[in-house]
Design an enzyme around this catalytic site. Sequence first.
Site, short mmCIF file in Angstrom:
data_model
loop_
_atom_site.label_atom_id
_atom_site.label_comp_id
_atom_site.label_asym_id
_atom_site.label_seq_id
_atom_site.Cartn_x
_atom_site.Cartn_y
_atom_site.Cartn_z
N ASP A 120 -1.24 -7.08 -2.01
CA ASP A 120 -0.59 -7.26 -3.31
C ASP A 120 -0.64 -5.93 -4.07
O ASP A 120 0.15 -5.03 -3.80
CB ASP A 120 -1.33 -8.40 -4.02
CG ASP A 120 -0.66 -8.87 -5.29
OD1 ASP A 120 0.58 -8.88 -5.33
OD2 ASP A 120 -1.37 -9.24 -6.25
N VAL A 171 2.12 -17.04 -4.16
CA VAL A 171 2.29 -17.97 -3.04
C VAL A 171 0.95 -18.60 -2.63
O VAL A 171 -0.12 -18.00 -2.85
CB VAL A 171 2.92 -17.27 -1.82
CG1 VAL A 171 4.34 -16.82 -2.12
CG2 VAL A 171 2.08 -16.08 -1.36
P1 IMP Z 1 -4.75 -6.91 -3.97
O1 IMP Z 1 -6.12 -6.35 -4.07
O2 IMP Z 1 -4.06 -6.97 -5.32
O3 IMP Z 1 -3.89 -6.30 -2.91
O4 IMP Z 1 -4.92 -8.43 -3.68
C1 IMP Z 1 -5.28 -8.92 -2.50
C2 IMP Z 1 -5.90 -10.28 -2.70
O5 IMP Z 1 -5.37 -10.97 -3.84
C3 IMP Z 1 -5.56 -11.11 -1.51
O6 IMP Z 1 -6.57 -11.01 -0.55
C4 IMP Z 1 -5.45 -12.49 -2.08
O7 IMP Z 1 -6.69 -13.15 -2.01
C5 IMP Z 1 -5.09 -12.31 -3.54
N1 IMP Z 1 -3.65 -12.55 -3.80
C6 IMP Z 1 -2.70 -11.64 -4.08
N2 IMP Z 1 -1.50 -12.21 -4.23
C7 IMP Z 1 -1.68 -13.52 -4.01
C8 IMP Z 1 -0.78 -14.65 -3.99
O8 IMP Z 1 0.45 -14.58 -4.19
N3 IMP Z 1 -1.36 -15.85 -3.73
C9 IMP Z 1 -2.69 -16.01 -3.47
N4 IMP Z 1 -3.55 -14.98 -3.46
C10 IMP Z 1 -3.05 -13.75 -3.73
#
Ligand code: IMP
Length: 197
Positions: A120, A171
């Site tokens: 994300d 999602v």
């Molecule tokens: P990042 O550190 O922002 O890349 O986020 C990664 C983590 O955020 C993932 O391992 C997910 O647990 C959570 N996450 C990000 N987007 C979503 C989503 O759309 N649904 C559920 N969990 C999400």
Amino acid sequence: MSDATAAKMPPARGHSHPHLAQVLFTPRQIAVRVARLAHEITRSHAAAGPSGLTLVAVANGALVFAADLLRHLPHPTRFDLVRVSTYHDATAPAALPTVHQFPRLDLHNGHVLLVDDILDTGHTLHHLQGIFRERYRPASLKTCVLLDKPARRRIAVNADFYGFQIPDHFVVGYGLDYAEHYRNLPCIGVLDPALVP
Ligand code: IMP
Ligand code: MG
């Protein structure tokens, strides 16, 4: 079967849920993509040698995905997990992910594949890559995510392998949660925005 009978039947299991605004990927679509992804990973790790690969799943979100991926990977593949929290019961990311539990296997000098459910903002994967490199000095460290949401990226990080790119929607399903719910849905879908405060 008459149309009237079909209309009374519930939707096929895994193809919908009342809290989903839209199903993005059915269980069948996920299974096909995961099998192909495993082939890509296998080809790319052919040089890993007899010591093989260690798949490290980012718990809890990646556990369902990793369990399916694992069963398509050749022997020898070891499995462990790293427990991280980035989202604290909300849909907005904390800036720095917290590691609650490190893998129990010895990863020093090994070939490691970090597996997460979704890329994300990029904070989680970027942070974990840094920690793993410093802590284990692995022979190779690659990353694999099922979903990639490039529109939300805050840190320039890409996964070596990814299943699907998706637009900027929150999602759930197939391991992904909202406030620890919906991980058990066999499909992946967009959570009804009315349910997100
Ligand atoms: P990042 O550190 O922002 O890349 O986020 C990664 C983590 O955020 C993932 O391992 C997910 O647990 C959570 N996450 C990000 N987007 C979503 C989503 O759309 N649904 C559920 N969990 C999400
Ligand atoms: Mg996660």
